[in-house]
Design a protein around this motif. Structure first.
Motif, PDB file in Angstrom:
ATOM      1  N   GLN A 217      35.217  35.977  34.674  1.00 14.20           N
ATOM      2  CA  GLN A 217      35.628  36.585  33.411  1.00 14.20           C
ATOM      3  C   GLN A 217      34.573  37.557  32.900  1.00 14.20           C
ATOM      4  N   SER A 218      33.307  37.169  33.019  1.00  9.22           N
ATOM      5  CA  SER A 218      32.223  38.059  32.598  1.00  9.22           C
ATOM      6  C   SER A 218      32.227  39.346  33.414  1.00  9.22           C
ATOM      7  N   TYR A 219      32.476  39.209  34.714  1.00  2.00           N
ATOM      8  CA  TYR A 219      32.535  40.385  35.589  1.00  2.00           C
ATOM      9  C   TYR A 219      33.677  41.310  35.165  1.00  2.00           C
TER      10      TYR A 219
ATOM     11  N   ALA B 217      34.184  31.413  34.516  1.00  2.16           N
ATOM     12  CA  ALA B 217      33.449  32.125  33.467  1.00  2.16           C
ATOM     13  C   ALA B 217      32.697  33.316  34.046  1.00  2.16           C
ATOM     14  N   LEU B 218      32.152  33.150  35.248  1.00  2.00           N
ATOM     15  CA  LEU B 218      31.444  34.248  35.899  1.00  2.00           C
ATOM     16  C   LEU B 218      32.406  35.386  36.227  1.00  2.00           C
TER      17      LEU B 218
ATOM     18  N   ASP C 218      35.167  41.453  32.225  1.00  5.69           N
ATOM     19  CA  ASP C 218      34.889  42.021  30.898  1.00  5.69           C
ATOM     20  C   ASP C 218      33.926  43.204  30.995  1.00  5.69           C
ATOM     21  N   ASP C 219      32.871  43.046  31.788  1.00  4.27           N
ATOM     22  CA  ASP C 219      31.896  44.132  31.933  1.00  4.27           C
ATOM     23  C   ASP C 219      32.528  45.355  32.595  1.00  4.27           C
TER      24      ASP C 219
ATOM     25  N   LEU D 272      27.715  38.338  43.139  1.00  4.43           N
ATOM     26  CA  LEU D 272      27.915  37.295  42.132  1.00  4.43           C
ATOM     27  C   LEU D 272      27.677  35.896  42.691  1.00  4.43           C
TER      28      LEU D 272
ATOM     29  N   GLU E 152      42.506  38.288  30.454  1.00  6.07           N
ATOM     30  CA  GLU E 152      42.004  36.932  30.288  1.00  6.07           C
ATOM     31  C   GLU E 152      42.363  36.128  31.535  1.00  6.07           C
TER      32      GLU E 152
ATOM     33  N   ARG F  74      24.429  34.441  41.797  1.00  2.00           N
ATOM     34  CA  ARG F  74      24.396  34.054  40.384  1.00  2.00           C
ATOM     35  C   ARG F  74      25.091  32.718  40.162  1.00  2.00           C
TER      36      ARG F  74
ATOM     37  N   ARG G 135      41.489  45.181  30.864  1.00  2.29           N
ATOM     38  CA  ARG G 135      41.070  43.939  30.217  1.00  2.29           C
ATOM     39  C   ARG G 135      42.075  42.838  30.531  1.00  2.29           C
TER      40      ARG G 135
END
Length: 272
Positions: free
Chosen positions: A26-28, A23-24, A30-31, A94, A42, A97, A40
């Motif tokens: 994926q967030s990276y 998830a981390l 996406d941003d 990251l 998935e 985090r 982009r």
């Protein structure tokens, strides 16, 4: 050309202690995609990815690596390496985090017995030990004329990390731990392929040279062939255990056209 049947890398324990890594990542992605820095994508299908390891392709890559010049750094490749080190530092940021503390390995030998040990100990302790470049880095040790052997500006545990140390850390976490990938050929391929999703396309050829080419040379290099031109298998005369093989030299050269496409075509992601 012969090819092995499609197969999943040898499984290790899933990263149960770090379920948020995907998830981390994926967030990276996406941003970065929102800023126009990454396409982009998935990442949910990555953990179930299957890889086809073609020994002949591995040997082709290994032969090219073996014959490549030690240094062939033009302006374009230098720019790719600068971008690569910048993105590695972002990936490294990251880790905090994710609740991961990085520490330089000060013990004897390697810090982990393999990927399963890495995943298990990281899940239990939250500590990632980095095997420092200065303690193990091809023939002759770190070369000051290589971009990854330059200081990264990051210090942990009183040790100034090189860019290569930063890459080792993020490769272990976002390659092996996040995907549960082994440290054999198939697992290293999967780790490189999965981690590439977090890099801009500009630096994919660098990841190929620094990871895939070196893995191919280590496991399928011409120095491992016998006099008949065969690569002995485990248990056969002439087989050299990985623990007794030399590390590849960290060379600087551009990834040949077609190599990267053939590599990425080796993977089938899990349908979602």
């Amino acid at each position: 050309m012969t090819a092995a049947c499609p197969s999943a890398p040898r499984p290790v324990r899933p990263p149960a202690g770090h379920p948020g890594l995907l998830a981390l990542a994926q967030s990276y992605v996406d941003d970065a995609a929102a800023r126009g820095e990454l396409p982009r994508r998935e990442l949910g299908g990555l953990p179930g990815t299957r890889v086809r390891v073609d020994p002949e392709f591995c040997r082709t890559v290994a032969r090219h690596f073996d014959r490549a010049p030690r240094r062939d750094l033009g302006p374009d490749l230098a720019a790719r390496y600068r971008r690569f080190t910048e993105e590695n530092l972002r990936h490294f940021a990251l880790l905090a985090r994710a609740g991961i503390r990085v520490e330089p390995w000060r013990g004897p030998g390697q810090p982990y017995r393999g990927a399963a040990d890495l995943v298990d100990r990281l899940a239990r302790t939250g500590v990632l030990h980095v095997y420092l470049t200065r303690d193990g880095h091809g023939p002759g040790g770190p070369a000051p004329d290589h971009p990854l052997c330059a200081p990264s500006g990051v210090t942990v545990g009183g040790v100034a990390l090189l860019h290569n140390d930063i890459f080792r850390a993020v490769h272990d976490v976002f390659g092996h731990v996040m995907l549960g990938a082994s440290m054999g050929v198939a697992g290293e391929f999967l780790a490189a392929y999965g981690h590439m999703a977090m890099y801009s396309p500009q630096v994919h050829p660098v990841v190929f040279t620094e990871q895939v080419s070196q893995i191919c040379w280590f496991f399928h290099g011409p120095h491992l062939a016998d006099r008949a031109g065969r690569w002995p298998r485990r248990g056969e005369p002439g087989w050299i255990p990985p623990s007794e093989r030399p590390y590849p030299e960290q060379k600087l050269f551009s990834c040949p056209p077609g190599f990267l496409d053939r590599f990425t075509a080796s993977f089938t992601e899990e349908a979602r």
